[in-house]
Motif scaffolding. Structure first.
Motif: not given
Lengths: 460, 460
Positions: A143-144, A146-154, A267-275, A277-283
């Motif tokens: 999922r991350l 996918s989220v990061l791909s969208m970060a790049i495009h945006e 990209c860092i802001d984007y994944v922390l904001e949009n994923a 739960e996933e980032m918490k999991f990695f952490n």
């Protein structure tokens, strides 16, 4: 009767506080896959995941349920439909539960299902790449991705960059950028009779092609697959990977570095904001310093230092490196990490490398010895992004290509961009998979790609 | 002194009306490429484009300009930097002009520049694919390509779909989906010694792989390149093209058609909203009915009709078709167009095709003769999207594959998805390049791809 809902929607309702009144309870219908099912005789709990959210919904079912005997046997992995009461459980481990009133099996799961509760090694999970997206780490990483791909495009589209689909099949042999795959329809290597009437390769970079578009649209980027047929089995190399290659016209190396810095921070802001739960999991599960590490980068000013300065610092260092330091060398990982971890303690651009160790298209500096290149080094991994200002002077480019023993025929079109309104321009290449590794702490590129391709490995 | 601006920003200022006061004039700096330069001795006009907007900025320069003699010789194609007064010209053909106070040459343009003012054929422009993005039609199409890409990503991401990078190199020979390119590092066809230790191909579809992800994330999509090594030289076939393949779990054919309809309408709204100048251009220069045509589709309810009903209607038609109509046949373009242009007069889904003419993975209907497939036909082009509900029953799928003489070994993982919580699911494939052709009226796929690849054609 009931409303069809996703688990994401239920969590959003709970988190927004819009469902705080106990008497506003309602019946919902969910569809998803059983993660666990445990039953104590009269009372059962199913952890359900429906693919929409990282966390599960807890389903509670009682002996009173019509098909209780069936439900208590729903195996891990099964696809089910349930209807039930949505009840807030502010005292519980999860914020809500579903009190099941109806349940039915959509797709059973055979008892040899490999993803039972026990923990599996990443190595083992690679062998079941078709099932591993259901395992927590991969459920989070994909999922991350996918989220990061969208970060790049945006990031690029919001600034008016034009997205260009540079070709995958190319007649250009990459000019030494690494070994390439051939694309062919023949078994006899008779390329004149081949599909394209000539030898064809899988691209190693879209840069040369996208430069042509920068000369029309000013700011452009690619985001697509690239290939290397290198027989190296490392944790950072895959034969197929995704690359992002922006190119900006009327821009120099300084503009390029600013763009890289902005992009990484975005990209860092984007994944922390949009994923979150996933980032918490990695952490928690993958890299305990993950969020702190990237937040620190987010809040840093990226330093800039010339290659020559870096060499001086390395020569002065009271550290014994495995590889001897001297001006003109390609820096090794140990050197890069010393610079950004010990000297700078943060992200740093090294710039102005000796031209001998860099690609033909990089702009030669006035000293005649170095080129306007930059590598972004970050603590923990070393090089993350490589960029350069491009050589826009036809005669300098031509001389450089000749010096390097390149034939210019197949790149005449590229050189011609310099004759027809060619201007100062710059760009960079970012390995998308490596950025994903960097942001999550995942250690092997095979574990961030859906179906990784590496030497002798083409399952699925 | 002055502000650096893009031409897009200047048009936005003018269109928003935020710069209506003549006395709020200011000095701006622009960088871009000369489209035309005409000078009458004392007074010159340059049409400048900087890549950020479809329209040009008009630069006016006077004899008083320090380097007037130089400026009047700036050729078409040259890259320049200018500073000047931003002046509204509400009476003029363009809403503003820049009264040049300084101009300098960034990159000259040789006098053999092929994009002189005269109009060139699309065929000729294909031979200069590195320069054609600067020609109006291609300048419009390639920005639209970028805008439409973003429409696709936003449409799916806004609904929580997960973007999956399915692999390009695959060990699967595509099961008859068409001829494939091989990816190899050898000249001798000794695939056991090859890079992957087996024969490897370039993908024709990401569907099978993305189905695995739908069983974890529910709603997923791919957007990436696909390949066909078919030796056909038509205006609608390229050897390399981009495909979008969504896959939705807990969904049937009806849900699939609803998703297709929503997506097509979203894309139409998106390009009209986000690329109005480009769409106006297509409507004027490429296809005079373009905007009316897609607006009509936007406002239609997409009809649904079974294949069997369509055959009946074709049999009753008092039209002489080149190809004889009978149940079981694959419909030709003439039949598809008759149905959607004469019978329906709008977009229509044909559903439930004979299983013999459709792929092995499509769900067999209860009649045992047809499958839950749909093709979206649109006036003007015929088939635009093809989708289906997938066969989720292991035994039915296995029997179907055996019937079709397929070996199941390399697809055991795909079949296993049915054993491990496989549920009802559906999806579709959309040729991105064809959607772009459809929205713009462009007639040849070679003219909507940055560097098109077709048989015997691998320039650049």
């Amino acid at each position: 009767m009931f409303e069809f809902m996703t688990i994401r929607e239920l969590y959003e309702i709970v988190m927004s506080g819009s469902h705080v009144e106990q008497d506003s309870m309602e019946y919902v219908q969910l569809q998803g896959w059983v993660r666990t099912n445990r039953c104590s005789g009269k009372l059962g709990f199913i952890e359900l995941n429906d693919g929409t959210y990282f966390r599960n919904a807890q389903l509670v079912y009682l002996q009173e349920l019509k098909n209780f005997a069936e439900v208590e046997k729903y195996p891990t992995g099964a696809a089910i439909t349930v209807t039930g009461k949505f009840v807030l459980t502010p005292q519980g481990k999860q914020p809500f539960e579903i009190q099941v009133t109806e349940a039915s099996l959509e797709g059973d799961c055979d008892r040899d299902y490999p993803l039972q509760k026990k923990r599996h090694s990443f190595e083992y999970l690679r062998e079941i790449a078709h099932l591993r997206p259901r395992a927590n780490s991969f459920y989070a990483i994909f999922r991350l991705r996918s989220v990061l791909s969208m970060a790049i495009h945006e990031f690029f589209q919001d600034q008016g960059f034009v997205y260009v689909h540079t070709p995958i099949i190319t007649g250009n042999d990459g000019e030494g950028a690494g070994e390439m795959f051939k694309a062919t329809t023949r078994d006899d290597a008779d390329y004149e009779q081949d599909f394209f009437g000539k030898e064809a390769f899988l691209t190693v970079t879209g840069q040369l092609h996208v430069e042509a578009f920068a000369m029309a649209f000013r700011d452009v980027y690619t985001f697509g697959p690239a290939f290397r047929a290198e027989n190296s089995n490392t944790s950072r190399h895959a034969s197929e990977f995704w690359m992002i290659e922006p190119e900006i016209a009327f821009a120099d190396l300084e503009d390029d570095m600013n763009l890289i810095e902005d992009m990484v921070k975005y990209c860092i802001d984007y994944v922390l904001e949009n994923a979150p739960e996933e980032m918490k999991f990695f952490n928690t599960m993958i890299d305990k310093s993950c969020i702190e590490r990237i937040t620190k980068v987010r809040n840093s000013d990226f330093k800039r230092m010339t290659y020559t300065e870096a060499i001086d610092l390395l020569l002065q260092a009271d550290v014994k490196f495995d590889n001897k330091v001297e001006w003109g060398m390609d820096l090794n990982s140990e050197h890069e990490r010393y610079i950004c971890e010990k000297i700078v303690d943060g992200p740093v651009f090294l710039t102005d490398y000796p031209k001998e160790i860099k690609a033909f298209y990089m702009r030669v500096n006035d000293d005649g010895k170095t080129v306007a290149a930059c590598d972004l080094l970050v603590p923990g991994v070393g090089e993350l992004v490589g960029g350069s200002q491009r050589e826009e002077r036809y005669d300098v480019l031509e001389a450089r290509m000749k010096d390097m023993g390149m034939t210019t025929d197949s790149l005449q079109w590229y050189m011609d961009l310099r004759r027809y309104g060619g201007c100062k321009h710059a760009g960079f290449g970012l390995g998308f998979d490596r950025l994903l590794m960097y942001l999550t702490g995942m250690q092997n590129i095979r574990d961030v790609e859906p179906f990784p391709r590496t030497p002798k490995n083409l399952l699925f």
